[in-house]
Structure formats: C-alpha cells, structure tokens
Design an enzyme around this catalytic site. Structure first.
Site, PDB file in Angstrom:
ATOM      1  N   SER A  82       0.870  -1.175   0.000  1.00 30.28           N
ATOM      2  CA  SER A  82       0.000   0.000   0.000  1.00 30.28           C
ATOM      3  C   SER A  82       0.908   1.228   0.000  1.00 30.28           C
ATOM      4  O   SER A  82       2.124   1.104   0.087  1.00 30.28           O
ATOM      5  CB  SER A  82      -0.918  -0.009   1.207  1.00 30.28           C
ATOM      6  OG  SER A  82      -0.143  -0.149   2.363  1.00 30.28           O
ATOM      7  N   GLU A 114      -0.132  10.310 -10.985  1.00 28.06           N
ATOM      8  CA  GLU A 114      -1.376   9.702 -11.487  1.00 28.06           C
ATOM      9  C   GLU A 114      -2.510  10.017 -10.535  1.00 28.06           C
ATOM     10  O   GLU A 114      -2.267  10.417  -9.407  1.00 28.06           O
ATOM     11  CB  GLU A 114      -1.243   8.160 -11.509  1.00 28.06           C
ATOM     12  CG  GLU A 114      -0.130   7.642 -12.340  1.00 28.06           C
ATOM     13  CD  GLU A 114       0.243   6.206 -11.962  1.00 28.06           C
ATOM     14  OE1 GLU A 114      -0.534   5.530 -11.278  1.00 28.06           O
ATOM     15  OE2 GLU A 114       1.332   5.792 -12.353  1.00 28.06           O
ATOM     16  N   LYS A 116      -5.355   8.825  -7.931  1.00 26.51           N
ATOM     17  CA  LYS A 116      -5.525   7.680  -7.025  1.00 26.51           C
ATOM     18  C   LYS A 116      -6.993   7.287  -7.073  1.00 26.51           C
ATOM     19  O   LYS A 116      -7.862   7.984  -6.555  1.00 26.51           O
ATOM     20  CB  LYS A 116      -5.107   8.052  -5.604  1.00 26.51           C
ATOM     21  CG  LYS A 116      -5.140   6.871  -4.663  1.00 26.51           C
ATOM     22  CD  LYS A 116      -4.376   7.182  -3.394  1.00 26.51           C
ATOM     23  CE  LYS A 116      -4.294   5.975  -2.493  1.00 26.51           C
ATOM     24  NZ  LYS A 116      -5.580   5.510  -2.002  1.00 26.51           N
ATOM     25  N   ASP A 118     -10.368   5.529  -6.279  1.00 23.76           N
ATOM     26  CA  ASP A 118     -10.932   5.015  -5.036  1.00 23.76           C
ATOM     27  C   ASP A 118     -11.753   3.766  -5.343  1.00 23.76           C
ATOM     28  O   ASP A 118     -12.960   3.815  -5.478  1.00 23.76           O
ATOM     29  CB  ASP A 118     -11.812   6.102  -4.402  1.00 23.76           C
ATOM     30  CG  ASP A 118     -12.102   5.792  -2.956  1.00 23.76           C
ATOM     31  OD1 ASP A 118     -11.541   4.803  -2.435  1.00 23.76           O
ATOM     32  OD2 ASP A 118     -12.883   6.534  -2.349  1.00 23.76           O
ATOM     33  N   TYR A 231       0.320  -0.475 -12.877  1.00 25.69           N
ATOM     34  CA  TYR A 231       1.593  -1.010 -12.411  1.00 25.69           C
ATOM     35  C   TYR A 231       1.878  -2.303 -13.159  1.00 25.69           C
ATOM     36  O   TYR A 231       1.046  -3.202 -13.175  1.00 25.69           O
ATOM     37  CB  TYR A 231       1.477  -1.255 -10.905  1.00 25.69           C
ATOM     38  CG  TYR A 231       2.766  -1.550 -10.164  1.00 25.69           C
ATOM     39  CD1 TYR A 231       4.002  -1.161 -10.644  1.00 25.69           C
ATOM     40  CD2 TYR A 231       2.723  -2.219  -8.945  1.00 25.69           C
ATOM     41  CE1 TYR A 231       5.160  -1.425  -9.931  1.00 25.69           C
ATOM     42  CE2 TYR A 231       3.873  -2.493  -8.212  1.00 25.69           C
ATOM     43  CZ  TYR A 231       5.088  -2.099  -8.733  1.00 25.69           C
ATOM     44  OH  TYR A 231       6.220  -2.363  -8.020  1.00 25.69           O
ATOM     45  N   LYS A 293       5.034   8.620  -8.216  1.00 19.96           N
ATOM     46  CA  LYS A 293       5.963   7.488  -8.292  1.00 19.96           C
ATOM     47  C   LYS A 293       7.284   7.934  -8.914  1.00 19.96           C
ATOM     48  O   LYS A 293       7.284   8.676  -9.908  1.00 19.96           O
ATOM     49  CB  LYS A 293       5.365   6.381  -9.172  1.00 19.96           C
ATOM     50  CG  LYS A 293       4.082   5.805  -8.619  1.00 19.96           C
ATOM     51  CD  LYS A 293       3.408   4.838  -9.575  1.00 19.96           C
ATOM     52  CE  LYS A 293       2.089   4.383  -8.986  1.00 19.96           C
ATOM     53  NZ  LYS A 293       1.266   3.619  -9.909  1.00 19.96           N
ATOM     54  N   LYS A 317      -3.090  12.799  -0.553  1.00 14.87           N
ATOM     55  CA  LYS A 317      -4.531  12.681  -0.350  1.00 14.87           C
ATOM     56  C   LYS A 317      -5.209  14.039  -0.471  1.00 14.87           C
ATOM     57  O   LYS A 317      -4.754  15.020   0.115  1.00 14.87           O
ATOM     58  CB  LYS A 317      -4.810  12.112   1.046  1.00 14.87           C
ATOM     59  CG  LYS A 317      -4.294  10.706   1.224  1.00 14.87           C
ATOM     60  CD  LYS A 317      -5.206   9.683   0.610  1.00 14.87           C
ATOM     61  CE  LYS A 317      -6.191   9.245   1.651  1.00 14.87           C
ATOM     62  NZ  LYS A 317      -6.820   7.981   1.282  1.00 14.87           N
ATOM     63  N   CYS A 411     -32.649   6.449  29.244  1.00 11.02           N
ATOM     64  CA  CYS A 411     -32.483   5.743  27.965  1.00 11.02           C
ATOM     65  C   CYS A 411     -33.647   6.107  27.038  1.00 11.02           C
ATOM     66  O   CYS A 411     -34.805   5.979  27.428  1.00 11.02           O
ATOM     67  CB  CYS A 411     -32.451   4.237  28.197  1.00 11.02           C
ATOM     68  SG  CYS A 411     -32.516   3.307  26.647  1.00 11.02           S
ATOM     69  N   CYS A 414     -35.830   2.659  26.641  1.00 11.06           N
ATOM     70  CA  CYS A 414     -36.560   1.966  27.707  1.00 11.06           C
ATOM     71  C   CYS A 414     -36.742   2.826  28.949  1.00 11.06           C
ATOM     72  O   CYS A 414     -37.261   2.339  29.969  1.00 11.06           O
ATOM     73  CB  CYS A 414     -35.850   0.670  28.077  1.00 11.06           C
ATOM     74  SG  CYS A 414     -34.295   0.937  28.935  1.00 11.06           S
ATOM     75  N   CYS A 429     -26.888   2.568  28.786  1.00  9.28           N
ATOM     76  CA  CYS A 429     -28.187   2.257  29.367  1.00  9.28           C
ATOM     77  C   CYS A 429     -27.947   1.050  30.271  1.00  9.28           C
ATOM     78  O   CYS A 429     -27.350   0.072  29.849  1.00  9.28           O
ATOM     79  CB  CYS A 429     -29.168   1.911  28.248  1.00  9.28           C
ATOM     80  SG  CYS A 429     -30.561   0.925  28.805  1.00  9.28           S
ATOM     81  N   CYS A 434     -33.178  -3.824  28.041  1.00 11.47           N
ATOM     82  CA  CYS A 434     -33.615  -2.737  27.151  1.00 11.47           C
ATOM     83  C   CYS A 434     -33.852  -3.315  25.744  1.00 11.47           C
ATOM     84  O   CYS A 434     -32.969  -3.977  25.185  1.00 11.47           O
ATOM     85  CB  CYS A 434     -32.540  -1.660  27.102  1.00 11.47           C
ATOM     86  SG  CYS A 434     -32.782  -0.450  25.810  1.00 11.47           S
TER      87      CYS A 434
HETATM   88  S1  IVH Z   1       0.374   2.150  -6.933  1.00 11.38           S
HETATM   89  C1  IVH Z   1       3.601  -0.102  -5.011  1.00 11.38           C
HETATM   90  N1  IVH Z   1      -1.253   3.724  -8.257  1.00 11.38           N
HETATM   91  O1  IVH Z   1      -4.182   2.832  -3.616  1.00 11.38           O
HETATM   92  C2  IVH Z   1       2.548   0.672  -5.668  1.00 11.38           C
HETATM   93  N2  IVH Z   1      -2.116   2.566  -6.370  1.00 11.38           N
HETATM   94  O2  IVH Z   1      -2.526   2.420  -0.724  1.00 11.38           O
HETATM   95  C3  IVH Z   1       1.228   0.283  -5.209  1.00 11.38           C
HETATM   96  N3  IVH Z   1      -4.489   2.989  -5.945  1.00 11.38           N
HETATM   97  O3  IVH Z   1      -3.481  -0.500  -2.837  1.00 11.38           O
HETATM   98  C4  IVH Z   1       0.085   0.980  -5.682  1.00 11.38           C
HETATM   99  N4  IVH Z   1      -4.838   4.347  -7.632  1.00 11.38           N
HETATM  100  O4  IVH Z   1      -5.359  -0.020  -4.472  1.00 11.38           O
HETATM  101  C5  IVH Z   1      -1.120   2.885  -7.215  1.00 11.38           C
HETATM  102  N5  IVH Z   1      -2.585   5.128  -9.556  1.00 11.38           N
HETATM  103  C6  IVH Z   1      -2.449   4.280  -8.520  1.00 11.38           C
HETATM  104  C7  IVH Z   1      -3.524   3.976  -7.657  1.00 11.38           C
HETATM  105  C8  IVH Z   1      -3.320   3.117  -6.582  1.00 11.38           C
HETATM  106  C9  IVH Z   1      -5.385   3.732  -6.587  1.00 11.38           C
HETATM  107  C10 IVH Z   1      -4.779   2.213  -4.703  1.00 11.38           C
HETATM  108  C11 IVH Z   1      -4.266   0.799  -4.708  1.00 11.38           C
HETATM  109  C12 IVH Z   1      -3.323   0.691  -3.547  1.00 11.38           C
HETATM  110  C13 IVH Z   1      -3.704   1.873  -2.725  1.00 11.38           C
HETATM  111  C14 IVH Z   1      -2.475   2.432  -2.050  1.00 11.38           C
END
Ligand code: IVH
Length: 673
Positions: A82, A114, A116, A118, A231, A293, A317, A411, A414, A429, A434
């Site tokens: 992660s 890139e 991220k 969700d 990746y 990256k 984030k 409560c 009840c 409670c 209850c």
């Molecule tokens: S790279 C070693 N790139 O975010 C590199 N992750 O906590 C590993 N995610 O588990 C991840 N968009 O599920 C990468 N453009 C992106 C991403 C991405 C979403 C998620 C992925 C990963 C979590 C990172």
C-alpha cells in the site's frame, strides 16, 4: 469443413476482441451495437455446433456458469504494497527530499503523477499471453482468487497480443490496477435497489468490493465494473521507466487513466496534484488523491520498500469532499452493549455518489468540542471510512434560540437510568433487558459472520421482540413452536416463515468459533473468537479458564480476558448458553485432528526457492492446516522454511533463534498434520 469452421471461429474471436478493445478501452467503437451482436451471435452459433473449438479465452467464455464456493488463496509473486499517505505540500517536499537523499548525489529524479482511484485493487497475472489469475490484495501477501468474476469485465483483456508480448519480453507479468464503478451508474443501481427494498451500498468502493466477491459471475457480469491499470511487474529487470510501462500497458490493450504526467521535479508534481484536485469534481469516477511514483525503475529498486509501502511512491490525499446541510435533530441510538451513540439526523444531501441523511456524532465529548446543536447548519464530510461525520458548525447561521446539546437523562428506548463509567466518554443504558440492547444482541447473533441466519433481519427482529416472541437470542430456536402464530402475522406468510425456520435450523451447523462470536461478548470479535475456540476447544473449558490462562493465547489481551470472565460470571448468560446447548448449538470445536499437529496456530515464514512446491502451494497447505504465513521474520515467527538461496530472512531467523527447517522437514510436518 471443420478446418474452415475452426478458422472462422478464431477469426471471430480475434475480431470481437478488437472491437471490445475499441469499445471498452478506447471508448471509440467502430461498429454499431447491432453489427457487434451479429458477430457474437455467429460465434455463439458456431461454438454451439462445434464445442470442440471453444477456447477459454473466447469472448463468449468470459462469464462462467459455476458458482464460486470459496475464493482460493493466491500467493502474490510480488507483495501487494500500500502507499504511505501525505496530506500537505510540506509532506510532499519531505518525500522528495527522502528520495533524493537516499540516491547517489548526482542523480536526477523524475516522477510520474497519477490519479488515485478510489476502488478495489486487483492483481492480474498473465502467462504466455493468457490471464491465469486475478486476485484481491488480501493481506498483501496472500489474496483471494477472483478470476471468474474479473474475467467478466470486458475492458480487461483475457488474451494478449503475442507479437507485442514477444517484442517487450513479457511472457510472465503481473499487472496491478483498480476495479471501480463510475459514480452515475452506481447512483442509479443504488436507487433501483432502494426501490426494490434491497440493501443499498454506502459508496462506489463498497459496491465494487461486494461485487468482486460475489459467488455468481453472471451477476457480476451485469454490473458495470471497470478497471484502470497502473503497475506492470516483470520478473526480469529489463524495463526502464514507469512512464514507459504505462505506455506499454496501453499498447497491450489495458485501460490506463489518461491523467498521468511525467514531472521533472517536485514543484511540477505539486502543480499537477493541484490540477487533479481541481478536476476531481468533473471526473466520472471517484478519486481520493494523487499517486506520485519515482519514474526510473532502477531508482525504484535502489529505494526499495519499508514496512508495507515502497519508498519510491507516495499518495497525496485530497481533502475529503464536504457538503453543507441542516442538522434537523440529534437522536441517541442504543447499541447491543447499551452504549448511547448520538446521531445527527440531517436534511438529505448528496455527497461522493450517495445521499447522506445521517451522520455519527461519536459521543458527547465530540458534540461539546464542536458545540453541535439541533437546528445548526453543519459541514459534513466522508473521510476514508464509510460513515459520514460532522466536521463543524456554520456559526453565522445558528438560530438565535438554539440551545446547547444535553446528555439524555434516561435511555431513549426503555427509559432506564444511564451511567457513565469513570475514564470513559461513553454513556450506557444500564438495563440489560432494554429492547434496543436485546434487538442489537439478537441482530448480531443472526448476522453474517456469526450464526448467519438468512432472513432474520433487523425489521423482523424488531417485530418479534415487540410482539414478545423473542426476549433473547436463545428464543430464536423456539420460534418453530410458534409457527402458526407467526404465519398469522400480516405480511409474513407461510413460505417466508418456513424459509426462516429452516435457516434457523441450518444455523445449528455453525462451528463453535462462530457461536462464540455470536454470543456478542464485548471485545470478542471474530478473530479473537476463532483463536479462543481453537485453544480452549469448548465453552466449558473457556468458562473454567481464568484471566491469566485466557491471556496466554497468542494475541489475546487483558480487555478480552476480563470481558470473558465478566460475561461468564453472569448467571443469566450461563442460562442462555445452557438453553442454546439444549437446542443443539455447537459449543465444542469439531475435528481435533487438525489441532493436534504442529502447524495449527504456528506462524511460518517462507524464504528461498522450494524444490517440490511453489510458495503459493506451501502457503495454501499451511493455511489449510490452520497455520499462518507472514512475510517477515519476527520474534513471533515459529518456523522459517528455508529453501534454496534463502537470504536475509534466514539470517534474521538465526539472529532471533527461530526454528529453521528444511523443505524435507517441512514436508514431514505437513504429512503429520
Ligand atoms: S500504486 C507499489 N497507483 O491505492 C505501488 N495505487 O494504498 C502500489 N491505488 O493499494 C500501488 N490508484 O489499491 C497505485 N494510480 C495508482 C492507484 C493506486 C489507486 C490504490 C491501490 C493501492 C492503494 C495504495
């Protein structure tokens, strides 16, 4: 003739694959839906007549008919890491400094930025142009095999172009990406579910997570899941940069999000992150940040990994999305342990793909700290977790007659007195009977990870408690004695009651560890229940155990042991257990064969190459025998299985004095298990 047919089938497979790519990946279809359907129909017809020519990667074979009973473990060849999070410019600059400080002085560092996504991460494994597995992340080392479900996603190729694979030398690759659903279709599907009275999903990510784990791939195929890959992993280090890898992924026919950019320095990185944050609202899918990256794969290797995150990448984030709405009322919800949780009842407002009408206020301290009052205009947000929260109050809009929020005196359910233990912010409670607590305990007992009684949902529990059929979860097994009365209840009917009664009977097969969890003992979650059941083997042994004995179980601490002793010292709980026993509920662990071996509850680390099995197989065998596998050696490791060319893990095991065994010894252990 048959040769001609085979050729036509191959041709159709190829042509349809190409059109799938144009439609699902490039979003540039070249033929009409009608023409496409005709091609599919022709292929289906030929395959029906000549089933011997069906190949597993034919477009007609994406959706399997078999239900996935259990998702098998998949050992990730490369850990699924992660990312560490950053929340400010400063943290991003710190990341850049750390990267540059860890590399030789004169090295230039480029970054790729890139979005991220969700969603839910997936690892796609291709060998010789064919997708062989698709797996969830799991604990990063071992995931679950969701191939049958992932195959149904049309933008994911199940066969790759051989020429390109040869050109780039990619016969064995893992591709990581994110499965997601766009916000609009998610909203529509959720609205449909709501109309049908079905459970809705809290957000697109949950929807996706639930879908990839469905047992029936035919249902998965109907849900519009999609993927962005980000990746590419190869066993040999012949590729040069991440930027080029993204382009290779695109060439191979994978969907790559277009918003990526190569940046020469951290200032450019930050600028692109900001641009992405601005774009966020206009995107069709949810993103919660940017990912940065290091571009050079050589530099990535030099930087390596710490703990569970690479040193060469970081997430930036974005601020959680917020909305403003009116807090119409503060209500207090009583949980199964009697805790009163304040809930903000809000004027419904749309946020991150879902409609929010309630938010948790956590506890009274939180309300005081933020001075939240009924009638306030509040700012709410959805953070990483599913439940929205109230961030702050817009004081300028506070009504002049507003009053500070008070703790209720009794409560709300009840009317019993409340108490607040010293050193705790929670209010309880005190009435164990209850109805809210009773309902909460029954609902927990019947829930999925517990006794899994299908059909006994909250609405029915409310009704049965209010009508006096249920006073505790032990009464569930007496419901059959009231069959005729239950059938007489308006809206229920014979069929649904009989179904319910049969799932109640079926729940008697649940193993002891589930029963232990179902009892709803404070702090005893499903993991703890399993460990306790495996160690004590029966409820009688557990009831007899003192705190010290309970704590001697690995990973069981004092709060659990105290809570267990307290629970079992209460006569009414022992009565409940006795009644459940009489009904035929299991209070003993079943097979003892698995338990008497040397693997159950032992933690293994695998290192080096094993001769007669892959790591994946070894992991599966250990898990099946009740053991655990972790990636790094620590004091808690019981065995290190050392194969050929074992490296630093072996050294660490020697330093810590951990038992090191050879593959032969390991096989012996397995055979005795
Ligand atoms: S790279 C070693 N790139 O975010 C590199 N992750 O906590 C590993 N995610 O588990 C991840 N968009 O599920 C990468 N453009 C992106 C991403 C991405 C979403 C998620 C992925 C990963 C979590 C990172």
């Amino acid at each position: 003739m048959s040769n001609v047919v085979q050729k036509r089938i191959e041709e159709l497979v190829e042509v349809i694959r190409e059109h799938d790519y144009k439609y699902y990946v490039l979003a540039q279809p070249e033929i009409s839906d009608y023409e496409y359907d005709m091609l599919i129909k022709e292929l289906e017809k030929l395959e029906e007549e000549y089933p011997e020519y069906i190949t597993s990667d034919s477009p007609t074979q994406r959706v399997g008919k078999d239900l996935t009973k259990e998702f098998k473990p998949v050992y990730h060849q490369v850990l699924m890491l992660s990312l560490a999070n950053t929340y400010s410019e400063q943290e991003l600059f710190d990341f850049d400094k750390r990267v540059r400080d860890s590399l030789p002085k004169d090295e230039q560092v480029e970054y790729v930025v890139e979005v991220k996504i969700d969603g839910v991460s997936v690892s796609l494994h291709y060998q010789n142009c064919r997708m062989i597995t698709a797996a969830t992340r799991g604990d990063g080392m071992v995931g679950e095999d969701i191939t049958n479900n992932i195959r149904t996603i049309k933008s994911i190729p199940i066969r790759l172009n051989q020429k390109l694979i040869e050109q780039y030398d990619l016969s064995d690759i893992e591709i990581r990406g994110e499965i997601y659903i766009e916000t609009e279709p998610f909203k529509n599907l959720n609205a449909e579910r709501e109309e049908k009275g079905e459970k809705t999903f809290a957000n697109p990510r949950n929807f996706t997570a639930g879908t990839v784990k469905l047992q029936d791939p035919r249902i998965v195929a109907k849900r519009p899941l999609n993927v962005f890959t980000y990746y590419l992993i190869t066993p040999n280090n012949h590729l040069k940069t991440h930027f080029e890898n993204l382009q290779i992924l695109e060439k191979l026919g994978f969907r790559v999000n277009k918003e990526y950019k190569l940046c020469q320095n951290i200032a450019e990185v930050l600028e692109h992150c900001r641009r992405l944050e601005e774009k966020r609202a206009s995107l069709a899918y949810e993103i919660d940040g940017a990912v940065i990256k290091v571009n050079s794969l050589r530099q990535q290797r030099m930087l390596g990994t710490i703990a569970k995150s690479p040193r060469w990448a970081v997430a930036f984030k974005f601020k959680a999305r917020q909305a403003t709405t009116k807090l119409e009322k503060i209500t207090w919800q009583v949980g199964r342990t009697g805790t009163l949780t304040p809930v903000a009842e809000l004027k419904p407002v749309s946020l991150s793909g879902s409609t929010i009408s309630r938010a948790t206020l956590h506890n009274i301290e939180e309300i005081r700290r933020k001075d939240i009052r009924q009638g306030d205009t509040v700012i709410i947000e959805k953070g990483g977790d599913v439940i929205p929260k109230v961030v702050s109050v817009v004081l300028s809009e506070r009504p002049s007659d507003s009053k500070e929020t008070q703790i209720p005196q009794y409560c709300p359910v009840c009317n019993s007195s409340l108490f607040r233990p010293e050193n705790e912010v929670a209010i309880y409670c005190e009435n164990q009977k209850c109805p809210a607590q009773v309902k909460g305990r029954i609902s927990h007992f019947a829930s999925r990870g517990a006794m899994d009684i299908e059909g006994l949902g909250e609405a029915l529990i409310d009704l049965f408690v209010d009508m006096g059929f249920l006073h505790s979860y032990a009464d569930i097994y007496q419901l059959k004695e009231h069959r005729l009365e239950l059938i007489g209840i308006e809206r229920l009917g014979e069929k649904s009651i009989d179904n319910l009664l049969s799932s109640i009977e079926k729940s008697k097969d649940q193993p002891f560890y589930r029963v232990l969890f179902a009892l709803g003992i404070r702090y005893v979650g499903s993991g703890a229940a399993r460990k306790l059941a495996d160690n004590f083997l029966s409820i009688d042994n557990l009831i007899k155990a003192n705190e010290q004995e309970i704590e001697s179980v690995y990973e069981i601490g004092p709060s659990i042991s105290k809570s267990l002793v307290k629970f079992f010292s209460d006569e009414s709980n022992l009565d409940l257990i006795e009644r459940l026993k009489q009904s035929g509920i299991k209070f003993q662990s079943e097979s003892t064969s698995v338990r008497s071996n040397n693997i159950t509850n032992k933690t293994f680390v695998l290192t080096g190459t094993l001769e007669n099995m892959t790591r994946e197989e070894a992991t599966e065998k250990i898990l099946n025998a009740g053991g655990k596998v972790t990636s790094s050696v620590s004091k808690k490791t019981d065995f290190v299985v050392a194969g050929e060319n074992a490296g630093s893990k072996l050294t660490k095991a020697q330093q810590l004095g951990i038992m090191i065994i050879t593959e032969i010894e390991f096989t012996e252990l397995l055979n005795n298990a």
